[in-house]
Design an enzyme around this catalytic site. Sequence first.
Site, PDB file in Angstrom:
ATOM      1  NE  ARG A   1     -13.683  70.292 -39.484  1.00 42.43           N
ATOM      2  CZ  ARG A   1     -12.802  69.415 -38.983  1.00 42.43           C
ATOM      3  NH1 ARG A   1     -12.596  69.362 -37.680  1.00 42.43           N
ATOM      4  NH2 ARG A   1     -12.143  68.600 -39.774  1.00 42.43           N
TER       5      ARG A   1
ATOM      6  CE1 TYR B   1     -36.682  83.054 -36.522  1.00 39.76           C
ATOM      7  CE2 TYR B   1     -35.468  81.051 -36.060  1.00 39.76           C
ATOM      8  CZ  TYR B   1     -35.838  82.050 -36.927  1.00 39.76           C
ATOM      9  OH  TYR B   1     -35.369  82.046 -38.211  1.00 39.76           O
TER      10      TYR B   1
ATOM     11  CG  ASP C   1     -32.748  83.538 -29.256  1.00 47.91           C
ATOM     12  OD1 ASP C   1     -32.157  84.606 -29.551  1.00 47.91           O
ATOM     13  OD2 ASP C   1     -33.249  82.787 -30.113  1.00 47.91           O
TER      14      ASP C   1
ATOM     15  CE  LYS D   1     -32.415  86.710 -37.976  1.00 50.29           C
ATOM     16  NZ  LYS D   1     -32.990  85.848 -36.957  1.00 50.29           N
TER      17      LYS D   1
HETATM   18  C1  LIG Z   1     -33.232  84.460 -36.763  1.00 52.99           C
HETATM   19  C2  LIG Z   1     -33.369  83.935 -35.373  1.00 52.99           C
HETATM   20  C3  LIG Z   1     -32.786  82.719 -35.002  1.00 52.99           C
HETATM   21  C4  LIG Z   1     -32.060  81.818 -35.986  1.00 52.99           C
HETATM   22  O1  LIG Z   1     -30.887  82.388 -36.458  1.00 52.99           O
HETATM   23  P1  LIG Z   1     -30.262  82.073 -37.914  1.00 52.99           P
HETATM   24  O2  LIG Z   1     -29.031  82.916 -37.918  1.00 52.99           O
HETATM   25  O3  LIG Z   1     -31.277  82.480 -38.915  1.00 52.99           O
HETATM   26  O4  LIG Z   1     -29.984  80.612 -37.940  1.00 52.99           O
HETATM   27  C5  LIG Z   1     -32.919  82.320 -33.666  1.00 52.99           C
HETATM   28  N1  LIG Z   1     -33.593  83.065 -32.770  1.00 52.99           N
HETATM   29  C6  LIG Z   1     -34.183  84.231 -33.097  1.00 52.99           C
HETATM   30  C7  LIG Z   1     -34.912  85.005 -32.067  1.00 52.99           C
HETATM   31  C8  LIG Z   1     -34.086  84.705 -34.410  1.00 52.99           C
HETATM   32  O5  LIG Z   1     -34.691  85.862 -34.734  1.00 52.99           O
END
Ligand SMILES: *Cc1c(COP(=O)(O)O)cnc(C)c1O
Length: 381
Positions: free
Chosen positions: A46, A98, A170, A195
């Site tokens: 961990r 988001y 982000d 993504k």
């Molecule tokens: C998908 C997404 C998230 C969240 O990420 P996860 O890996 O699904 O927890 C946060 N910000 C944006 C812009 C996203 O597209």
Amino acid sequence: MKFGTKVIHAGVKPDPFSGAVMTPIYQTTTYVQEAPGIHKGYEYARAQNPTRDALQANLAALENGTKAICYSSGLAAMDAVVRLLNPGEEVLSTNDLYGGSYRQLTKVHARYGVESKFVDMSNAKSIKKHITKKTKLIWVETPTNPMLNIVDIKAICKIAKEKNILVCVDNTFASPYLQNPINLGADIVLHSCTKYLGGHSDVVMGAVIVKEEALSEHFYFIQNAVGAIPGPQDCFLMLRGIKTLHLRVERACRNAKKVANFLKKHPKVNRVNYPGFKSHPNHKIAKKQMRFFGAMVSFDLKGDDFEKAKSIMTATDYFLLAESLGGVESLIGHPASMTHGSIPREERLKVGLTDSLIRLSIGVEDVNDLMEDLKKALATI
Ligand SMILES: *Cc1c(COP(=O)(O)O)cnc(C)c1O
């Protein structure tokens, strides 16, 4: 080291034991100690894992930060960022955030006394009036989802610095290939690695990259103390995906530009949202802070009829009707019913999120097939 070299070499060295070129998957929960407390720096998985270390070093280099800390999802990474705040302190955030990030701020952190304000950041200066003594973190997302608005990162960071407020960007929609917020003054960069970084729709993961090493202590502490860690297999897949990040994103962006122009000329299409258009309200800022204009495009239909939008979304062969984005395959989605279903209709209409709005995540297929697919689907209405 230039970006295209970093994705392959930064933080990744041949395995010292065997010379293996690919970082091995260290599938172990614990590590042997010579005597109590005498070890090679690894005690329990961990807290430390060599596959994860290689990935974290790679991600730090991609975003020009000092350290990267990985979590089991993008939202777990966000949770670690918001935990920098104490009860009574406040997050100032974009108003077209988001959905999952909005839910976490309003339904989780708010319960523990960390409040959030959601404001229009399309004009950076206008955020000044919302800053109070309690504001400790500014949360930026750009480009935004699904309207593809652009926030001026440099201008926001300048305002934040004057008031000693941290800025977290982000950077999921842009990926580190298109935009590096730390270079523009941000303290923290967040990625849903799920993504573009992973890029093959097969791993859920998140990461935080920090500018100052001092800030990394908090993130290592949360990683170990809360325990939302990615497994070694996932870290391996992420390292593998990142090796082609620049190739995939560049191709997807070129495809997106052609698809956006195709849609703009289509007689049944009302409005196309794409930061690469000169007519986009923050096109100049996008041009300044991004390498390309991204691979996300959204559009709505003349007459704004949901049934017609549904007909298009169920008639494509290559665009798969699914949530998420950033993979090699193109996806199509309906924000009003899928990702933004919990937002009242009047609220979403105010920001242009109409009933027929369709969001596309453009992949790396042959662009002529993609345009043909959309042409065929648009012919069904
Ligand atoms: C998908 C997404 C998230 C969240 O990420 P996860 O890996 O699904 O927890 C946060 N910000 C944006 C812009 C996203 O597209």
